[in-house]
Write a protein that holds these residues in place. Structure first.
Motif, mmCIF file in Angstrom:
data_model
loop_
_atom_site.group_PDB
_atom_site.id
_atom_site.type_symbol
_atom_site.label_atom_id
_atom_site.label_comp_id
_atom_site.label_asym_id
_atom_site.label_seq_id
_atom_site.Cartn_x
_atom_site.Cartn_y
_atom_site.Cartn_z
ATOM 1 N N GLY A 57 0.723 -1.253 -0.134
ATOM 2 C CA GLY A 57 -0.037 -0.054 0.068
ATOM 3 C C GLY A 57 1.017 1.318 0.112
ATOM 4 N N PHE A 105 -6.829 3.352 1.304
ATOM 5 C CA PHE A 105 -6.332 2.285 2.103
ATOM 6 C C PHE A 105 -5.537 2.741 3.435
ATOM 7 C CE2 PHE A 105 -3.186 -1.541 2.354
ATOM 8 C CZ PHE A 105 -4.256 -2.363 2.891
ATOM 9 N N LYS A 112 -6.155 -1.761 6.300
ATOM 10 C CA LYS A 112 -4.890 -2.479 6.280
ATOM 11 C C LYS A 112 -5.091 -3.664 7.410
ATOM 12 C CE LYS A 112 0.032 -2.666 6.550
ATOM 13 N NZ LYS A 112 1.418 -1.851 6.837
#
Length: 247
Positions: free
Chosen positions: A178, A185, A190
Motif C-alpha cells: 500500500g 487504503f 490494512k
C-alpha cells in the motif's frame, strides 16, 4: 510484443502479449492495469516482466467503453471534467463482476498457449488492477498461485464485492503493497485485511511503502524510482518462488 483480441461475454478485449526471448514453455503472468488505462508506461510492465522469463498477458480492461486515446496522468485526477469522464465512462463499466467475467477468458487464453507452462499462473495489478488481482485470486483459486497488488485501495470495506471477503477461498500466496497517506487504503483497512487473510490462513504479506499512491509508473506525479524498483524486487521474488520453483 503482439496485440491480440480476446472474445469475452461482452465483446472483444484488446490485449497485449509479451514473450521472453528463447524457447518456452514459460510460466504465465496476467497483469491488471491501473485506472489510467493503456499507455506506454503501463505496457512497460509487460515488457519488463517478460525479460525475467514470464509469458505476459496485459488486457485493456476499459474495452467496454470503446477506443480511447492515452490519458495524461498529470492532469487526469486534478481536472474535475476529466475525472468525471473517467468515472462515468470507464470505471462504471470496469466493475469487479465484469472484470472477473473477463478473467475467465484471460485464463483460458493463457491455458491454450503451447508456450505457456501448464498449471497455475501469477497475477499482478496496480491501483484498481491491484483490487482485481486479489479478487481474481479468490475467484479462481485453483488457477492462480501468486497474486500481487500495488497501491490499490478499497481492499477491505463493507462493499459486498470487497476482496477481503474472498479470503477463505484464496489458495495463492498474496503480496500487497500500500501507499502512505492513501485515503483509499488507510491503516484501519490494512488491519482489517490483515485480519481476514490471517484468519483464513492465507500465505501473505502486507506492506506500506513510503511512497504515494501511483508510485510504480514513471508517467505519474507520484512516481518514486526507489519504490518502483522495490516493487519489481518484491514481484519477482513472489513469482519466482511460486511459478519457477519446479524448473
Amino acid at each position: 510484443m503482439s496485440k491480440i483480441e480476446i472474445k469475452t461475454t461482452d465483446g472483444v478485449c484488446p490485449s497485449y502479449v509479451y514473450r521472453p526471448s528463447g524457447h518456452g514453455p514459460w510460466p504465465a503472468a496476467l497483469v491488471f492495469m491501473d485506472g489510467i488505462g493503456i499507455r506506454p508506461a503501463m505496457l512497460e510492465v509487460g515488457e519488463r516482466l517478460a525479460t525475467h522469463g514470464y509469458f505476459v498477458l496485459l488486457p485493456d480492461l476499459f474495452y467496454r467503453s470503446g477506443p480511447y486515446e492515452p490519458m495524461d496522468p498529470k492532469t487526469l485526477f486534478s481536472d474535475p471534467e476529466k475525472r468525471k469522464v473517467l468515472m462515468e465512462k470507464f470505471f462504471a463499466k470496469a466493475t469487479p463482476a465484469n472484470i472477473m467475467s473477463d478473467t475467465k477468458f484471460f485464463l483460458d487464453y493463457l491455458a491454450a498457449q503451447s508456450d505457456v507452462r501448464p498449471g497455475a499462473i501469477g497475477t499482478t495489478g496496480y491501483c484498481m488492477g491491484g483490487f482485481m488481482s486479489v479478487t481474481a485470486a479468490g475467484t479462481f483459486p485453483d488457477r492462480i498461485a501468486a497474486a500481487a497488488s500495488y497501491h490499490a485501495g478499497r481492499l477491505a470495506t463493507d462493499d459486498p464485492a470487497s476482496p477481503h471477503l474472498l479470503a477463505s477461498k484464496i489458495k495463492s500466496r498474496v503480496y500487497i503493497a500500500g501507499a502512505i497517506e492513501d485515503q483509499s487504503f488507510p491503516d484501519d483497512m490494512k488491519a482489517r485485511l490483515e485480519e481476514a487473510l490471517t484468519h483464513a490462513r492465507v500465505d501473505h504479506k502486507i506492506e506500506t511503502y513510503p511512497a504515494k499512491h501511483g508510485w510504480v509508473f514513471r508517467d505519474t506525479p507520484a512516481y518514486d524510482e526507489p519504490a518502483s524498483e522495490r516493487h519489481w524486487q518484491s514481484l519477482l521474488e513472489l513469482f519466482d518462488a511460486k511459478l519457477k520453483r519446479s524448473q
